[in-house]
Design an enzyme around this catalytic site. Structure first.
Site, short mmCIF file in Angstrom:
data_model
loop_
_atom_site.label_atom_id
_atom_site.label_comp_id
_atom_site.label_asym_id
_atom_site.label_seq_id
_atom_site.Cartn_x
_atom_site.Cartn_y
_atom_site.Cartn_z
N MET A 19 0.75 -1.25 -0.03
CA MET A 19 0.10 -0.12 0.07
C MET A 19 1.09 1.21 0.05
O MET A 19 0.42 2.35 0.34
CB MET A 19 -0.87 -0.06 1.33
N GLY A 20 2.16 1.19 -0.30
CA GLY A 20 3.29 2.52 -0.33
C GLY A 20 3.54 2.63 1.05
O GLY A 20 3.56 1.74 2.04
N ALA A 21 4.13 4.10 1.07
CA ALA A 21 4.81 4.42 2.28
C ALA A 21 5.93 3.49 2.65
O ALA A 21 6.01 2.77 3.55
CB ALA A 21 3.86 4.60 3.34
N GLY A 25 11.05 -3.18 5.39
CA GLY A 25 10.38 -4.58 5.14
C GLY A 25 9.95 -4.82 3.73
O GLY A 25 9.96 -5.74 3.34
N HIS A 26 9.31 -3.68 3.26
CA HIS A 26 8.88 -3.92 1.55
C HIS A 26 10.10 -4.14 0.82
O HIS A 26 10.02 -4.96 0.17
CB HIS A 26 8.35 -2.51 1.18
N LYS A 138 4.99 -10.20 8.89
CA LYS A 138 4.64 -9.08 9.76
C LYS A 138 3.05 -9.21 10.08
O LYS A 138 2.46 -9.15 10.99
CB LYS A 138 5.00 -7.66 9.36
N ASP A 139 2.28 -9.43 8.91
CA ASP A 139 1.03 -9.55 8.89
C ASP A 139 0.61 -11.23 8.54
O ASP A 139 0.02 -11.72 7.56
CB ASP A 139 0.23 -8.96 7.39
N SER A 174 6.88 -0.45 9.96
CA SER A 174 5.43 -0.24 9.58
C SER A 174 5.13 1.02 8.91
O SER A 174 5.61 2.00 9.27
CB SER A 174 4.38 -0.50 10.76
P1 AMP Z 1 1.80 -2.84 3.62
O1 AMP Z 1 2.05 -1.87 2.62
O2 AMP Z 1 1.76 -2.54 4.93
O3 AMP Z 1 0.23 -3.67 3.12
O4 AMP Z 1 2.56 -4.21 3.31
C1 AMP Z 1 3.04 -4.67 2.17
C2 AMP Z 1 3.44 -6.00 2.43
O5 AMP Z 1 4.79 -5.67 3.28
C3 AMP Z 1 2.87 -6.95 3.36
O6 AMP Z 1 3.11 -8.32 2.89
C4 AMP Z 1 3.47 -6.77 4.67
O7 AMP Z 1 3.39 -7.82 5.45
C5 AMP Z 1 5.03 -6.61 4.29
N1 AMP Z 1 5.44 -5.82 5.53
C6 AMP Z 1 5.09 -4.83 6.15
N2 AMP Z 1 5.76 -4.71 7.19
C7 AMP Z 1 6.86 -5.46 7.18
C8 AMP Z 1 8.16 -5.68 7.86
N3 AMP Z 1 8.51 -4.83 8.88
N4 AMP Z 1 8.95 -6.85 7.52
C9 AMP Z 1 8.59 -7.68 6.42
N5 AMP Z 1 7.43 -7.43 5.73
C10 AMP Z 1 6.39 -6.32 5.80
#
Ligand code: AMP
Length: 268
Positions: A19-21, A25-26, A138-139, A174
């Site tokens: 979802m960006g930002a 981790g991404h 993480k999720d 996050s």
């Molecule tokens: P999001 O943008 O928050 O929807 O996350 C996109 C992907 O990045 C999802 O598969 C999350 O589980 C993963 N993600 C988010 N935070 C982390 C992190 N700290 N370490 C590893 N993967 C992450």
């Protein structure tokens, strides 16, 4: 960009839905995707159907220039940034059977969340036609739900879960951490510390004792409002009291100030 010729040349396409930002981790997901595929697509889409709180959707960070730069540096091949209209051209009814896990933990606190998550991931898979997709541990529950959706539609996509990337002090990275005030940021450390406590005392204490201690750690910090701290079977997400059970995981969700954070740790 047309992905069809790449697919017909038997090259492996990976997708990293986000979802960006973007943060490290991404980037770790993109790095892993690059190891395992010939072409890496990262999608950036703030999906309205998975938000239960309209205010959360509205204030979700969208630093586009920063994200593009991160993706360039990470060596991502393609960025897919559809509009809401493109992904949801008209009203639609999405409801698939994700089993009982859908209603536990995050599903209990965010009603309908995993219907929205699986809906958008299916649409992204349809658009990109990937061989392999990368998600973060993480999720934790999200990965289970995506696997369930893939099974439901019998999709030829391999789902890979990648480790949690943390700040040096332990806080799980996050996109929502940006909303934490300096005091919240300090308070939020109790989340990873409580998980670490459970992991490091796992051999010598019962599950009941571990839970009691972790919960009291979280409750002792003002400004931290606990939704749940639990130790579950990582397949069913049902609470476990038997330490011999394989695949145990500790999961936590808490509001720190105005920001809701989740984290988890594998115990074996
Ligand atoms: P999001 O943008 O928050 O929807 O996350 C996109 C992907 O990045 C999802 O598969 C999350 O589980 C993963 N993600 C988010 N935070 C982390 C992190 N700290 N370490 C590893 N993967 C992450």
């Amino acid at each position: 960009m047309q992905l069809e010729p790449i697919k017909s040349a038997q090259q492996k396409i990976a997708i990293v839905p986000t979802m960006g930002a973007l943060h490290k981790g991404h980037v770790s997901l993109i790095a892993e995707a690059k190891q395992q595929a010939d072409l890496v697509v990262c999608s950036i889409f703030v999906n309205p159907t998975q938000f239960t709180d309209p205010k959360d959707l509205e204030k979700y960070p969208r630093p586009l220039a920063h994200d593009i730069k991160m993706l360039e540096e990470a060596g991502c091949d393609v960025v897919f940034m559809p509009s809401v209209k493109e992904m949801y051209p008209g009203p639609e009814n999405w409801h698939i059977d994700l089993g009982n896990v859908e209603f536990l933990l995050e599903g209990e606190f965010r009603k309908g969340h995993y219907q929205g998550v699986t809906q958008i991931v299916k649409k992204l898979f349809d658009a990109v036609n990937p061989d392999i997709a990368f998600f973060g541990q993480k999720d934790f529950q999200q990965v289970l739900m995506i696997k369930k959706m893939v099974e439901y539609f019998n999709l030829p996509v391999k789902i890979v879960s990648c480790p949690i990337i943390r700040e040096p002090d332990g806080l799980a990275m996050s996109s929502r951490n940006i909303h934490l005030s300096p005091q919240d940021r300090q308070n939020a450390l109790v989340i990873s510390r409580s998980l670490q406590y459970v992991k490091s005392h796992f051999e010598e204490q019962s599950i009941a004792c571990l839970l009691e201690h972790a919960i009291s750690m979280l409750q002792a910090v003002p400004g931290v409002e606990l939704d749940y701290f639990t130790i579950v079977n990582g397949d069913t997400l049902l609470p476990e009291s038997n330490k011999e059970t394989k695949n145990l995981v500790a999961l936590v969700a808490a509001k720190v100030g105005e920001t809701r954070l989740i984290d988890n740790m594998l115990l074996h």
